[in-house]
Enzyme design. Sequence first.
Site, PDB file in Angstrom:
ATOM      1  N   SER A 186       0.973  -1.292  -0.013  1.00  0.00           N
ATOM      2  CA  SER A 186      -0.140  -0.087   0.011  1.00  0.00           C
ATOM      3  C   SER A 186       0.798   1.295   0.105  1.00  0.00           C
ATOM      4  O   SER A 186       1.683   1.750  -0.999  1.00  0.00           O
ATOM      5  CB  SER A 186      -1.118  -0.286   1.117  1.00  0.00           C
ATOM      6  OG  SER A 186      -1.806   0.991   1.020  1.00  0.00           O
ATOM      7  N   HIS A 187       0.752   1.967   1.070  1.00  0.00           N
ATOM      8  CA  HIS A 187       1.334   3.361   1.220  1.00  0.00           C
ATOM      9  C   HIS A 187       2.839   3.356   1.706  1.00  0.00           C
ATOM     10  O   HIS A 187       3.477   4.147   1.932  1.00  0.00           O
ATOM     11  CB  HIS A 187       0.450   4.442   2.048  1.00  0.00           C
ATOM     12  CG  HIS A 187       0.099   3.631   3.257  1.00  0.00           C
ATOM     13  ND1 HIS A 187      -0.887   2.685   3.470  1.00  0.00           N
ATOM     14  CD2 HIS A 187       0.589   3.859   4.667  1.00  0.00           C
ATOM     15  CE1 HIS A 187      -0.879   2.043   4.469  1.00  0.00           C
ATOM     16  NE2 HIS A 187       0.066   2.840   5.424  1.00  0.00           N
ATOM     17  N   ASP A 193      -2.271   6.536  -3.296  1.00  0.00           N
ATOM     18  CA  ASP A 193      -1.355   6.009  -2.933  1.00  0.00           C
ATOM     19  C   ASP A 193      -0.658   4.915  -3.745  1.00  0.00           C
ATOM     20  O   ASP A 193      -0.865   4.797  -4.643  1.00  0.00           O
ATOM     21  CB  ASP A 193      -1.487   5.290  -1.485  1.00  0.00           C
ATOM     22  CG  ASP A 193      -2.333   3.966  -1.554  1.00  0.00           C
ATOM     23  OD1 ASP A 193      -3.251   4.071  -2.406  1.00  0.00           O
ATOM     24  OD2 ASP A 193      -2.355   3.253  -0.770  1.00  0.00           O
ATOM     25  N   ASP A 208      -0.908   1.670  -4.099  1.00  0.00           N
ATOM     26  CA  ASP A 208      -1.688   0.753  -4.834  1.00  0.00           C
ATOM     27  C   ASP A 208      -3.066   1.292  -5.116  1.00  0.00           C
ATOM     28  O   ASP A 208      -4.098   0.482  -5.800  1.00  0.00           O
ATOM     29  CB  ASP A 208      -1.884  -0.439  -4.012  1.00  0.00           C
ATOM     30  CG  ASP A 208      -2.603  -0.294  -2.740  1.00  0.00           C
ATOM     31  OD1 ASP A 208      -2.564   0.968  -2.077  1.00  0.00           O
ATOM     32  OD2 ASP A 208      -3.351  -1.338  -2.240  1.00  0.00           O
ATOM     33  N   ASP A 248      -5.653   2.798  -3.424  1.00  0.00           N
ATOM     34  CA  ASP A 248      -7.005   2.546  -2.948  1.00  0.00           C
ATOM     35  C   ASP A 248      -7.015   3.926  -2.034  1.00  0.00           C
ATOM     36  O   ASP A 248      -8.116   4.050  -1.495  1.00  0.00           O
ATOM     37  CB  ASP A 248      -7.017   1.144  -1.995  1.00  0.00           C
ATOM     38  CG  ASP A 248      -6.002   1.263  -1.233  1.00  0.00           C
ATOM     39  OD1 ASP A 248      -5.024   1.788  -1.030  1.00  0.00           O
ATOM     40  OD2 ASP A 248      -6.101   0.046  -0.554  1.00  0.00           O
ATOM     41  N   ARG A 249      -6.330   4.631  -1.870  1.00  0.00           N
ATOM     42  CA  ARG A 249      -6.292   5.866  -0.908  1.00  0.00           C
ATOM     43  C   ARG A 249      -6.612   7.012  -1.759  1.00  0.00           C
ATOM     44  O   ARG A 249      -5.935   7.110  -2.741  1.00  0.00           O
ATOM     45  CB  ARG A 249      -5.141   6.005   0.072  1.00  0.00           C
ATOM     46  CG  ARG A 249      -5.032   4.821   1.115  1.00  0.00           C
ATOM     47  CD  ARG A 249      -3.895   5.025   1.935  1.00  0.00           C
ATOM     48  NE  ARG A 249      -3.814   4.001   2.986  1.00  0.00           N
ATOM     49  CZ  ARG A 249      -3.235   4.393   4.333  1.00  0.00           C
ATOM     50  NH1 ARG A 249      -2.645   5.302   4.587  1.00  0.00           N
ATOM     51  NH2 ARG A 249      -3.599   3.331   5.159  1.00  0.00           N
ATOM     52  N   THR A 258     -11.053  -0.955  12.454  1.00  0.00           N
ATOM     53  CA  THR A 258     -10.218  -0.555  11.213  1.00  0.00           C
ATOM     54  C   THR A 258      -9.668  -1.857  10.233  1.00  0.00           C
ATOM     55  O   THR A 258      -9.611  -2.999  10.722  1.00  0.00           O
ATOM     56  CB  THR A 258      -8.661  -0.140  12.020  1.00  0.00           C
ATOM     57  OG1 THR A 258      -9.131   0.825  12.947  1.00  0.00           O
ATOM     58  CG2 THR A 258      -7.742   0.108  11.042  1.00  0.00           C
ATOM     59  N   LYS A 279     -11.383  -0.058  -0.888  1.00  0.00           N
ATOM     60  CA  LYS A 279     -11.418   1.641  -0.993  1.00  0.00           C
ATOM     61  C   LYS A 279     -10.657   1.668  -2.333  1.00  0.00           C
ATOM     62  O   LYS A 279     -10.165   1.060  -2.954  1.00  0.00           O
ATOM     63  CB  LYS A 279     -10.654   2.095   0.339  1.00  0.00           C
ATOM     64  CG  LYS A 279      -9.252   1.712   0.472  1.00  0.00           C
ATOM     65  CD  LYS A 279      -9.185   2.130   1.585  1.00  0.00           C
ATOM     66  CE  LYS A 279      -7.229   1.858   2.026  1.00  0.00           C
ATOM     67  NZ  LYS A 279      -7.283   1.019   3.228  1.00  0.00           N
TER      68      LYS A 279
HETATM   69  C1  G1P Z   1      -3.674   1.567   8.267  1.00  0.00           C
HETATM   70  C2  G1P Z   1      -4.917   2.323   8.600  1.00  0.00           C
HETATM   71  C3  G1P Z   1      -6.349   1.541   8.157  1.00  0.00           C
HETATM   72  C4  G1P Z   1      -6.427   0.859   6.701  1.00  0.00           C
HETATM   73  C5  G1P Z   1      -4.781   0.093   6.596  1.00  0.00           C
HETATM   74  C6  G1P Z   1      -4.619  -0.312   5.176  1.00  0.00           C
HETATM   75  O1  G1P Z   1      -3.828   0.429   9.263  1.00  0.00           O
HETATM   76  O2  G1P Z   1      -4.884   2.784   9.564  1.00  0.00           O
HETATM   77  O3  G1P Z   1      -7.478   2.539   8.276  1.00  0.00           O
HETATM   78  O4  G1P Z   1      -7.398   0.188   6.466  1.00  0.00           O
HETATM   79  O5  G1P Z   1      -4.024   1.243   6.762  1.00  0.00           O
HETATM   80  O6  G1P Z   1      -4.686   0.639   4.321  1.00  0.00           O
HETATM   81  P1  G1P Z   1      -3.190   0.229  10.615  1.00  0.00           P
HETATM   82  O7  G1P Z   1      -1.689   0.468  10.390  1.00  0.00           O
HETATM   83  O8  G1P Z   1      -3.819   1.552  11.493  1.00  0.00           O
HETATM   84  O9  G1P Z   1      -3.467  -0.995  11.092  1.00  0.00           O
HETATM   85 ZN    ZN Z   2      -3.577   1.311  -0.416  1.00  0.00          ZN
END
Ligand code: G1P
Ligand code: ZN
Length: 542
Positions: A112-113, A276, A278, A280-281, A343, A375
């Site tokens: 992801s990010h 981000d 991938d 999705d954000r 979450t 997302k």
């Molecule tokens: C984080 C974000 C959460 C999101 C996840 C995946 O997870 O807080 O909302 O769904 O990344 O993108 P966390 O690191 O808090 O477990």
């Molecule tokens: Zn992502």
Amino acid sequence: MIQTIQTSPIAGQKPGTSGLRKKTPVFMATPYLENYVQAIIDGIGGVEGRTLVVGGDGRYFNDTAIGVILRMAAANGAARCIVGQGGLLSTPAASHLIRKRKADGGLILSASHNPGGPEADFGLKYNGPNGGPASEAVTDQIFARTQDLTEYRIWEGDAPDIGLLGEAQLGAMVVEVIDPIADYADLMESLFDFAAIRTLFADGFRIRFDAMHAITGPYAHEILENRLGAAAGSVVNGTPSPDFGGGHPDPNPIWAHELMAAMYADDAPDFGAASDGDGDRNMIVGRGCYVSPSDSLAVLADLAHLAPGYAGGLAGVARSMPTSAAVDRVAAAKGIACFETPTGWKFFGNLLDAGRATLCGEESAGTGSNHVREKDGLWAVLLWLNILASTGKGVGQIMSDHWARYGRNYYSRHDYEEVNSDAAGALIADLRAELPALAGKSYGALIVDSADAFAYDDPVDGSHSAGQGLRVFFTNGARAVLRLSGTGTAGATLRVYLEALETDPAALHHDPQAALADVITAIDAIAGIAARTGRQGPDVIT
Ligand code: G1P
Ligand code: ZN
């Protein structure tokens, strides 16, 4: 030829908030990836005769890992793997493809990010036939399998070239390489009023979309510039690179500071957005006006009916617990259900599948709807554009109007990164123990109303998820939430979520950190954050 290779369990292959994430060298050390892929295959009951979607965000090791996955899928009897050309698929596009092609599931390669590269992060997750992240029941089975694995199966010989569109054989399995963008762009065109958005751009509306050197670059070029006619150059940092240009592909004011600078400059465009690693954000910024993800969710819930795909209204909305209650106020005004989930996107799947929620969102820059089961960054950008085109208002006006009508839920998240795991664990454990005694105590200007540990009972399948964050509610309606991240790859990340409701029309345009000062002071006094982490303040404020 199928090879069966002896192996033994590897500790720590436990999927977190969104699949398994580790440092890239960890994933690259054979048989780390192989073990995990076999555990997924066994954990979901095998892949014999099944069709899987495979793709990732293009980060370092993406293509090599896909080769291994294809060879293992073939050796385990899969009938077909549908792969994005070059191994690329944004997470929402992968989710859409699983649904559109009625595949049995998908393997999405992404952290992801988190940054990418040989020394950065890598990740892999399994999505089920509804296109969404596997449920906790499934990830538990996968994890259990990682602990008693004795062998894995892999096809001997190279996988076909995934740079070439079309079908090829790998043993008895078909590898189908597809255009990663077209299906997704068509889906977007079916949901939004592209003609109205095209008119907006034709009339001189300027957008800056920052793809942060990640997966959404090609998608944004096709949709925003080619199909909607945004000026050439509207998409910046639009070529995906294996290390995201050396950056941190997380669309928030800290990591997307280039976009922030552009949007707060004198000649700022009308609309700014970013996505981000991938895809999705999303991050939304108007001219001189950053929109917090919780507020964005509330605005989209309020005005989604302006887009053709949502013209019939929303069945309900859902937000993760730490997300602000701004959307709750919209749902109450509309008389629709509002669900509060733990979450992670996987908790929205059942609500979307059951038709109980249409829109979902998280404070971490994730917003989406029932069009896929992830997302979706570009989707949120397009819904905003549709709303701007339909109303003729700018982002700043939309926000002022929203707060004037519903009040403003001032909101911020403070992250303490790479904290000593024991210290972070102790902070949470001690606070949890103290929760029952907090009600009635005052901390500076605030008095605790109630405090609890959040647990969720899924209204659709009845499953129970405990230990999902600690909540402290104050008598003035303010709230602080503490939880540990489930996506980090080094030490512990402590997340502190702060919220305060303001309805006084004269106090709707303050700096969020100032508006939240009392909550920040109170939660530090309650949990001993500075003392226990040894930090003067958070590493990242969003
Ligand atoms: C984080 C974000 C959460 C999101 C996840 C995946 O997870 O807080 O909302 O769904 O990344 O993108 P966390 O690191 O808090 O477990
Ligand atoms: Zn992502």
